[in-house]
Design a protein around this motif. Structure first.
Motif, PDB file in Angstrom:
ATOM      1  N   THR A 310       0.833  -1.207   0.000  1.00  0.00           N
ATOM      2  CA  THR A 310       0.000   0.000   0.000  1.00  0.00           C
ATOM      3  C   THR A 310       0.866   1.255   0.000  1.00  0.00           C
ATOM      4  OG1 THR A 310      -1.745  -1.183   1.184  1.00  0.00           O
ATOM      5  CG2 THR A 310      -1.826   1.222   1.227  1.00  0.00           C
ATOM      6  N   PRO A 314       1.883   3.438  -4.722  1.00  0.00           N
ATOM      7  CA  PRO A 314       1.783   4.841  -5.155  1.00  0.00           C
ATOM      8  C   PRO A 314       3.146   5.483  -5.408  1.00  0.00           C
ATOM      9  CG  PRO A 314       0.337   4.422  -3.280  1.00  0.00           C
ATOM     10  CD  PRO A 314       1.225   3.232  -3.423  1.00  0.00           C
ATOM     11  N   LEU A 317       4.323   4.307  -8.818  1.00  0.00           N
ATOM     12  CA  LEU A 317       3.600   4.924  -9.928  1.00  0.00           C
ATOM     13  C   LEU A 317       4.043   6.370 -10.148  1.00  0.00           C
ATOM     14  CD1 LEU A 317      -0.010   3.571  -9.232  1.00  0.00           C
ATOM     15  CD2 LEU A 317       1.644   2.747 -10.920  1.00  0.00           C
ATOM     16  N   GLN A 318       4.301   7.085  -9.046  1.00  0.00           N
ATOM     17  CA  GLN A 318       4.651   8.499  -9.176  1.00  0.00           C
ATOM     18  C   GLN A 318       6.133   8.709  -9.470  1.00  0.00           C
ATOM     19  OE1 GLN A 318       2.748  11.247  -6.239  1.00  0.00           O
ATOM     20  NE2 GLN A 318       1.743   9.410  -5.468  1.00  0.00           N
ATOM     21  N   PRO A 325      -0.232  12.495  -9.357  1.00  0.00           N
ATOM     22  CA  PRO A 325      -1.030  11.953  -8.253  1.00  0.00           C
ATOM     23  C   PRO A 325      -2.501  11.722  -8.620  1.00  0.00           C
ATOM     24  CG  PRO A 325       0.424  13.681  -7.459  1.00  0.00           C
ATOM     25  CD  PRO A 325       0.529  13.681  -8.954  1.00  0.00           C
ATOM     26  N   VAL A 328      -2.738   8.639 -10.676  1.00  0.00           N
ATOM     27  CA  VAL A 328      -2.553   7.456  -9.840  1.00  0.00           C
ATOM     28  C   VAL A 328      -3.850   7.115  -9.114  1.00  0.00           C
ATOM     29  CG1 VAL A 328      -1.393   6.584  -7.777  1.00  0.00           C
ATOM     30  CG2 VAL A 328      -0.072   7.756  -9.552  1.00  0.00           C
ATOM     31  N   GLY A 329      -4.528   8.144  -8.567  1.00  0.00           N
ATOM     32  CA  GLY A 329      -5.788   7.907  -7.884  1.00  0.00           C
ATOM     33  C   GLY A 329      -6.836   7.302  -8.797  1.00  0.00           C
ATOM     34  N   LEU A 332      -6.097   3.555  -9.417  1.00  0.00           N
ATOM     35  CA  LEU A 332      -6.315   2.664  -8.286  1.00  0.00           C
ATOM     36  C   LEU A 332      -7.775   2.551  -7.882  1.00  0.00           C
ATOM     37  CD1 LEU A 332      -3.278   3.642  -6.014  1.00  0.00           C
ATOM     38  CD2 LEU A 332      -3.465   1.720  -7.606  1.00  0.00           C
ATOM     39  N   THR A 389      -3.376  -4.447 -10.427  1.00  0.00           N
ATOM     40  CA  THR A 389      -3.902  -3.949  -9.149  1.00  0.00           C
ATOM     41  C   THR A 389      -5.247  -4.577  -8.832  1.00  0.00           C
ATOM     42  OG1 THR A 389      -4.826  -2.004 -10.285  1.00  0.00           O
ATOM     43  CG2 THR A 389      -2.662  -1.757  -9.276  1.00  0.00           C
TER      44      THR A 389
END
Length: 497
Positions: A310, A314, A317-318, A325, A328-329, A332, A389
């Motif tokens: 967890t 992130p 990915l970033q 960001p 990414v949100g 997911l 994911t």
């Protein structure tokens, strides 16, 4: 006509008589609201840390203690749940925890100094730790064997929504009202849970027996467990911060505290069997039950992999794939929805299929998803990242409602409260350590490849470091898979309270 006196008001027997067969679902709903508040308080503060750091003029490491202090308090207080339930009963234990969580939210939101914010977070962590083992105790005692999986699935779906939606809602609140609003998020949940507890949570202790006012708390055991937990988490943080000597000292102290804790618990158990009143904080006879021992190992490894991934995903990915960001949100989000749906479906499967098969399948899916991340590159279509994911969240959905049932169904009724407390403690201890461990492994592999997370530089070495760290998580899941297969046991006869 029976001359038996009516059951005392608020007792388990009285509430079951008043509400009939639906009572077990009302009781589960009541504790689910409070547990959602506790879990939300553990994750939602992360979105407020940048604003809080700016407000109080803090460095990142000091600001992060708002999360670390909560986790340390929560892990340690989980071990006190069996004692509190025996000493105060379900309702008083639960309502005291909700009042403490409510007070922590209010004090944290109104605080004008960072030490007061930290004190509020520790109070919230103590409350969250006491509450979290309670639902598993209720599911195993109030529901028949044929309904335990369904109850676990419904409860798990509700609890998963809290950390999934909390950060999103928290981000909106921070933008609109500032970091203080994050602490006030738990207030309405706490108020609703207190109202529900007054109506549906019994005043009696586990099994419907009367509260035992003379039960004493194993203070030395709690001191050793708490001190060992704090030393372990601090040692990992110092190791990650590049302080090897201090880290070695703290980790050595954690190991010493663990050995002393085990020795003290064994001594107390022998005394208690000989007639002494003081009970051990953790009954080590739990681990003589092979499914529980294997389930505890799975829980620790699973917590490490879950919380570690967890944190890691992130960041990958970033900083690895250089995605924004907000992007990414969005990537997911589908996985979170799939997780909630999977938990509800697997809960029903747990009533019909062996739990060790469901847990093993979930861990296998987790291992496949982590290993698959190692095959990604900047040129890989992002749809494959979404697929991986989603696969990982399906794996989580198979493990979450099945693990507690598989580990604790073989325990004697008198040890269910101890078992729930111990397995939650080990899962959260693994989770608290998992974040630091992933950070340590990632920095080790970055150094080995001559890369860093700073912007610029060739992306290939940085991606290789991330991929090797995910491979380590996959290996952990394979190790847990071996233990999960030993969860199999013959289900006992249904136990109702």
């Amino acid at each position: 006509m029976s001359d038996a006196p009516p059951p005392p008001p608020g007792s388990l027997q009285a509430l079951k008589a008043a509400h009939g067969p639906r009572y077990r679902w009302l009781l589960l709903m009541s504790v689910m609201v409070g547990t959602m508040a506790a879990i939300m308080s553990s994750t939602v503060v992360n979105v407020a840390i940048p604003d809080m750091s700016q407000h109080f003029g803090l460095g990142q490491e000091r600001a992060q203690w708002a999360t670390s202090g909560f986790m340390a308090a929560m892990v340690a207080s989980m071990l006190t749940t069996p004692w509190m339930l025996s000493r105060f009963g379900f309702r008083l234990t639960y309502t005291l925890s909700m009042w403490l969580l409510l007070a922590g939210g209010l004090v944290g939101g109104l605080a004008h100094s960072y030490p007061l914010v930290l004190a509020a977070r520790v109070a919230e962590g103590l409350a969250a730790g006491v509450v979290q083992p309670i639902p598993a105790i209720i599911i195993l005692r109030a529901f028949g064997h044929e309904e335990q999986g369904r109850a676990s699935g419904i409860f798990g779906m509700g609890v998963v929504l809290a950390p999934a939606l909390g950060p999103s809602l928290g981000g909106v609140l921070v933008d609109a009202f500032g970091w203080r609003s994050i602490f006030f998020m738990v207030v309405p949940f706490c108020l609703v849970s207190l109202w529900l507890a007054r109506r549906y949570v019994p005043v009696t202790g586990p099994g419907g027996v009367a509260r035992q006012a003379g039960v004493s708390l194993d203070g030395w055991g709690l001191l050793l467990a708490s001190g060992g937990t704090v030393c372990l988490l601090n040692g990992l943080v110092q190791w990650q911060a590049g302080q090897p000597l201090l880290a070695a000292g703290l980790l050595g102290a954690a190991g010493t505290a663990l050995l002393a804790f085990v020795a003290w618990q064994r001594r107390l158990l022998q005394r208690h069997r000989a007639g002494a009143a003081l009970q051990p904080l953790m009954d080590l006879s739990l681990f003589r039950c092979r499914p529980f021992a294997m389930g505890s190992l799975v829980a620790f490894i699973y917590g490490t992999a879950l919380f570690g991934s967890t944190y890691l995903l992130p960041v990958y990915l970033q900083m690895g794939l250089v995605l924004s960001p907000s992007y990414v949100g969005a990537l997911l989000l589908p996985a979170g929805v799939v997780l909630a749906l999977t938990i509800a479906a697997v809960g029903r499967l747990a009533d019909r299929y062996p739990t060790h098969v469901l847990v093993s399948l979930g861990l296998l899916l987790l291992a496949v998803s982590f290993a698959g991340v190692g095959l990604l590159s900047p040129n890989t279509p992002l749809v494959w990242l979404v697929v991986l994911t989603v696969v990982s969240r399906i794996g989580l959905g198979f493990v979450l409602p099945s693990l507690n049932l598989g580990a604790m169904r073989g325990l004697p009724s008198a040890l269910i409260a101890q078992g729930s407390s111990a397995i939650n403690f080990l899962r959260m201890l693994g989770g608290a350590a998992g974040v630091s461990l992933c950070g340590i492994v990632l920095e080790w592999r970055l150094a080995a490849h001559g890369a860093s997370l700073a912007a610029g530089g060739p992306p290939a070495p940085r991606l290789n470091a991330f991929h090797e760290t995910f491979a380590g998580l996959a290996a952990l899941c394979v190790l847990a898979l071996w233990a999960a297969w030993h969860l199999q046991s013959r289900p006992p006869a249904p136990q109702r309270t």
